[in-house]
Design a protein around this motif. Sequence first.
Motif, PDB file in Angstrom:
ATOM      1  N   LYS A 146       0.840  -1.209   0.000  1.00 22.99           N
ATOM      2  CA  LYS A 146       0.000   0.000   0.000  1.00 22.99           C
ATOM      3  C   LYS A 146       0.871   1.253   0.000  1.00 22.99           C
ATOM      4  CE  LYS A 146      -3.816  -2.068   2.620  1.00 22.99           C
ATOM      5  NZ  LYS A 146      -4.476  -2.110   3.963  1.00 22.99           N
ATOM      6  N   GLN A 147       1.861   1.273   0.875  1.00 22.89           N
ATOM      7  CA  GLN A 147       2.728   2.448   0.982  1.00 22.89           C
ATOM      8  C   GLN A 147       3.502   2.689  -0.315  1.00 22.89           C
ATOM      9  OE1 GLN A 147       5.196   2.093   4.534  1.00 22.89           O
ATOM     10  NE2 GLN A 147       3.457   1.274   5.681  1.00 22.89           N
ATOM     11  N   ALA A 148       3.772   1.591  -1.039  1.00 24.77           N
ATOM     12  CA  ALA A 148       4.506   1.685  -2.305  1.00 24.77           C
ATOM     13  C   ALA A 148       3.587   1.955  -3.493  1.00 24.77           C
ATOM     14  CB  ALA A 148       5.284   0.398  -2.545  1.00 24.77           C
ATOM     15  N   ASN A 149       2.307   2.210  -3.209  1.00 20.99           N
ATOM     16  CA  ASN A 149       1.327   2.469  -4.278  1.00 20.99           C
ATOM     17  C   ASN A 149       1.295   1.351  -5.309  1.00 20.99           C
ATOM     18  OD1 ASN A 149       0.562   5.009  -3.167  1.00 20.99           O
ATOM     19  ND2 ASN A 149       2.336   5.964  -4.128  1.00 20.99           N
ATOM     20  N   ASP A 150       1.325   0.106  -4.804  1.00 19.76           N
ATOM     21  CA  ASP A 150       1.244  -1.109  -5.626  1.00 19.76           C
ATOM     22  C   ASP A 150       2.450  -1.323  -6.546  1.00 19.76           C
ATOM     23  OD1 ASP A 150      -1.220  -1.914  -4.532  1.00 19.76           O
ATOM     24  OD2 ASP A 150      -2.325  -0.649  -5.919  1.00 19.76           O
ATOM     25  N   ASP A 151       3.556  -0.665  -6.248  1.00 19.76           N
ATOM     26  CA  ASP A 151       4.819  -0.963  -6.931  1.00 19.76           C
ATOM     27  C   ASP A 151       5.373  -2.226  -6.267  1.00 19.76           C
ATOM     28  OD1 ASP A 151       7.486  -1.153  -7.769  1.00 19.76           O
ATOM     29  OD2 ASP A 151       7.789   1.017  -7.801  1.00 19.76           O
ATOM     30  N   VAL A 152       5.145  -3.373  -6.898  1.00 19.97           N
ATOM     31  CA  VAL A 152       5.452  -4.663  -6.275  1.00 19.97           C
ATOM     32  C   VAL A 152       6.939  -4.803  -5.982  1.00 19.97           C
ATOM     33  CG1 VAL A 152       5.309  -7.173  -6.516  1.00 19.97           C
ATOM     34  CG2 VAL A 152       3.459  -5.737  -7.362  1.00 19.97           C
ATOM     35  N   LYS A 153       7.778  -4.363  -6.897  1.00 18.10           N
ATOM     36  CA  LYS A 153       9.229  -4.474  -6.676  1.00 18.10           C
ATOM     37  C   LYS A 153       9.670  -3.600  -5.499  1.00 18.10           C
ATOM     38  CE  LYS A 153       9.878  -3.681 -11.109  1.00 18.10           C
ATOM     39  NZ  LYS A 153      10.480  -3.482 -12.448  1.00 18.10           N
ATOM     40  N   LEU A 154       9.091  -2.426  -5.396  1.00 21.73           N
ATOM     41  CA  LEU A 154       9.407  -1.556  -4.267  1.00 21.73           C
ATOM     42  C   LEU A 154       8.938  -2.180  -2.957  1.00 21.73           C
ATOM     43  CD1 LEU A 154      10.399   1.043  -3.005  1.00 21.73           C
ATOM     44  CD2 LEU A 154       8.272   2.164  -3.729  1.00 21.73           C
ATOM     45  N   ALA A 155       7.761  -2.818  -2.982  1.00 24.95           N
ATOM     46  CA  ALA A 155       7.239  -3.479  -1.783  1.00 24.95           C
ATOM     47  C   ALA A 155       8.140  -4.640  -1.362  1.00 24.95           C
ATOM     48  CB  ALA A 155       5.815  -3.976  -2.035  1.00 24.95           C
ATOM     49  N   LEU A 156       8.580  -5.432  -2.321  1.00 25.23           N
ATOM     50  CA  LEU A 156       9.454  -6.567  -2.006  1.00 25.23           C
ATOM     51  C   LEU A 156      10.766  -6.093  -1.389  1.00 25.23           C
ATOM     52  CD1 LEU A 156       9.021  -8.887  -5.130  1.00 25.23           C
ATOM     53  CD2 LEU A 156       8.206  -9.322  -2.804  1.00 25.23           C
ATOM     54  N   GLN A 157      11.387  -5.101  -2.017  1.00 25.87           N
ATOM     55  CA  GLN A 157      12.666  -4.614  -1.496  1.00 25.87           C
ATOM     56  C   GLN A 157      12.486  -3.992  -0.117  1.00 25.87           C
ATOM     57  OE1 GLN A 157      15.898  -4.942  -3.230  1.00 25.87           O
ATOM     58  NE2 GLN A 157      16.267  -4.720  -1.040  1.00 25.87           N
ATOM     59  N   SER A 158      11.318  -3.368   0.108  1.00 26.75           N
ATOM     60  CA  SER A 158      11.047  -2.742   1.405  1.00 26.75           C
ATOM     61  C   SER A 158      10.779  -3.783   2.487  1.00 26.75           C
ATOM     62  CB  SER A 158       9.857  -1.789   1.285  1.00 26.75           C
ATOM     63  OG  SER A 158      10.153  -0.745   0.373  1.00 26.75           O
ATOM     64  N   TYR A 159      10.330  -4.971   2.083  1.00 22.82           N
ATOM     65  CA  TYR A 159      10.180  -6.053   3.059  1.00 22.82           C
ATOM     66  C   TYR A 159      11.547  -6.396   3.638  1.00 22.82           C
ATOM     67  CZ  TYR A 159       8.302 -10.295   5.214  1.00 22.82           C
ATOM     68  OH  TYR A 159       7.894 -11.256   6.133  1.00 22.82           O
ATOM     69  N   ASN A 160      12.565  -6.283   2.804  1.00 22.38           N
ATOM     70  CA  ASN A 160      13.936  -6.569   3.243  1.00 22.38           C
ATOM     71  C   ASN A 160      14.593  -5.377   3.934  1.00 22.38           C
ATOM     72  OD1 ASN A 160      17.092  -6.448   2.029  1.00 22.38           O
ATOM     73  ND2 ASN A 160      16.504  -8.347   3.042  1.00 22.38           N
ATOM     74  N   PHE A 161      14.466  -4.179   3.343  1.00 22.40           N
ATOM     75  CA  PHE A 161      15.127  -2.985   3.865  1.00 22.40           C
ATOM     76  C   PHE A 161      14.362  -2.324   5.012  1.00 22.40           C
ATOM     77  CE2 PHE A 161      17.578  -1.652  -0.246  1.00 22.40           C
ATOM     78  CZ  PHE A 161      18.634  -2.460   0.115  1.00 22.40           C
ATOM     79  N   GLY A 162      13.049  -2.512   5.038  1.00 17.47           N
ATOM     80  CA  GLY A 162      12.192  -1.719   5.914  1.00 17.47           C
ATOM     81  C   GLY A 162      11.526  -0.619   5.100  1.00 17.47           C
ATOM     82  N   ASN A 163      10.428  -0.087   5.621  1.00 12.56           N
ATOM     83  CA  ASN A 163       9.676   0.873   4.819  1.00 12.56           C
ATOM     84  C   ASN A 163      10.349   2.240   4.689  1.00 12.56           C
ATOM     85  OD1 ASN A 163       9.219   1.820   7.383  1.00 12.56           O
ATOM     86  ND2 ASN A 163       7.003   1.501   7.359  1.00 12.56           N
ATOM     87  N   GLY A 164      11.486   2.440   5.344  1.00 14.76           N
ATOM     88  CA  GLY A 164      12.256   3.656   5.106  1.00 14.76           C
ATOM     89  C   GLY A 164      12.706   3.763   3.658  1.00 14.76           C
ATOM     90  N   PHE A 165      12.845   2.629   3.001  1.00 13.20           N
ATOM     91  CA  PHE A 165      13.259   2.625   1.593  1.00 13.20           C
ATOM     92  C   PHE A 165      12.177   3.245   0.711  1.00 13.20           C
ATOM     93  CE2 PHE A 165      13.755   0.158  -2.504  1.00 13.20           C
ATOM     94  CZ  PHE A 165      14.879   0.845  -2.937  1.00 13.20           C
ATOM     95  N   ILE A 166      10.920   3.084   1.091  1.00 16.65           N
ATOM     96  CA  ILE A 166       9.829   3.665   0.302  1.00 16.65           C
ATOM     97  C   ILE A 166       9.942   5.185   0.282  1.00 16.65           C
ATOM     98  CG2 ILE A 166       7.322   3.948   0.139  1.00 16.65           C
ATOM     99  CD1 ILE A 166       7.055   1.141   1.364  1.00 16.65           C
ATOM    100  N   ALA A 167      10.177   5.771   1.457  1.00 13.21           N
ATOM    101  CA  ALA A 167      10.346   7.229   1.534  1.00 13.21           C
ATOM    102  C   ALA A 167      11.548   7.670   0.699  1.00 13.21           C
ATOM    103  CB  ALA A 167      10.503   7.654   2.984  1.00 13.21           C
ATOM    104  N   TYR A 168      12.630   6.882   0.757  1.00 14.31           N
ATOM    105  CA  TYR A 168      13.845   7.212   0.001  1.00 14.31           C
ATOM    106  C   TYR A 168      13.555   7.214  -1.503  1.00 14.31           C
ATOM    107  CZ  TYR A 168      18.670   6.837  -1.696  1.00 14.31           C
ATOM    108  OH  TYR A 168      19.858   7.036  -2.352  1.00 14.31           O
ATOM    109  N   VAL A 169      12.824   6.209  -1.973  1.00 13.58           N
ATOM    110  CA  VAL A 169      12.500   6.114  -3.399  1.00 13.58           C
ATOM    111  C   VAL A 169      11.596   7.268  -3.823  1.00 13.58           C
ATOM    112  CG1 VAL A 169      11.239   4.751  -5.127  1.00 13.58           C
ATOM    113  CG2 VAL A 169      12.859   3.634  -3.573  1.00 13.58           C
TER     114      VAL A 169
END
Length: 226
Positions: A146-169
């Motif tokens: 949801k936080q990645a606005n359905d960007d599946v690749k961003l969601a997957l990477q954020s599962y590993n990095f944490g959702n701080g990566f979403i803000a960074y992107v």
Amino acid sequence: MKRQTFIIIFACSSFLLIFSLLLFTSRSDDQMSTKKYTTETSENALEEPEEDIIKISYDGEQFPIAETPEVSESVQQYEEQIEKHAVSYEVEDYSNLIMALMMQESEGKGEDPMQASESLCGEVGCIDEPSQSIKQGVYYFSEVLKQANDDVKLALQSYNFGNGFIAYVKENGGTYTKKLAIRYSQKMFNNLKESGNYACRTPEEAELNACYGDFNYVGEILKYFE
């Protein structure tokens, strides 16, 4: 003379009448044929709908993430639980992807097969029961999606990095790229390497000085759909 004229007129009238009847019959047959074809086409369309296949593009390849991934029996045993929670959190289209995620995290082994403790309590080891791990893992995936606005690749990477990566992107173009994953890993490792909690696992990570998390996490999960 009048008789001959009458016969000619009668013959012409008969010919025109016959021609009109033949033309009307031909048009009716064409309409019936068209209607039959349209009906058959519509029925075939209903009987054989096109399959909606979700695919993800990564490194020039297409990965059909709706298909069953190549995972271990240890992961397969949790398939029903994953599907149940995926429905609850409205990510049922990604249940197979979540199976691949579990495969990458633990191969389905241990008490926390989704490695979801950090997303629940901020530290490793607070989950000691697979059912809790699966529920939390699926929930966390649904949240980062949801936080990645359905960007599946961003969601997957954020599962590993944490959702701080979403803000960074979002601050750097708004769309997942592997280059951004590498840059974020470098940034975080530089900030945290003195803690002693992070170390380079591969020569590539060491060369790039990108040893926070796994910057190739997306590719590691998608390989189960090859």
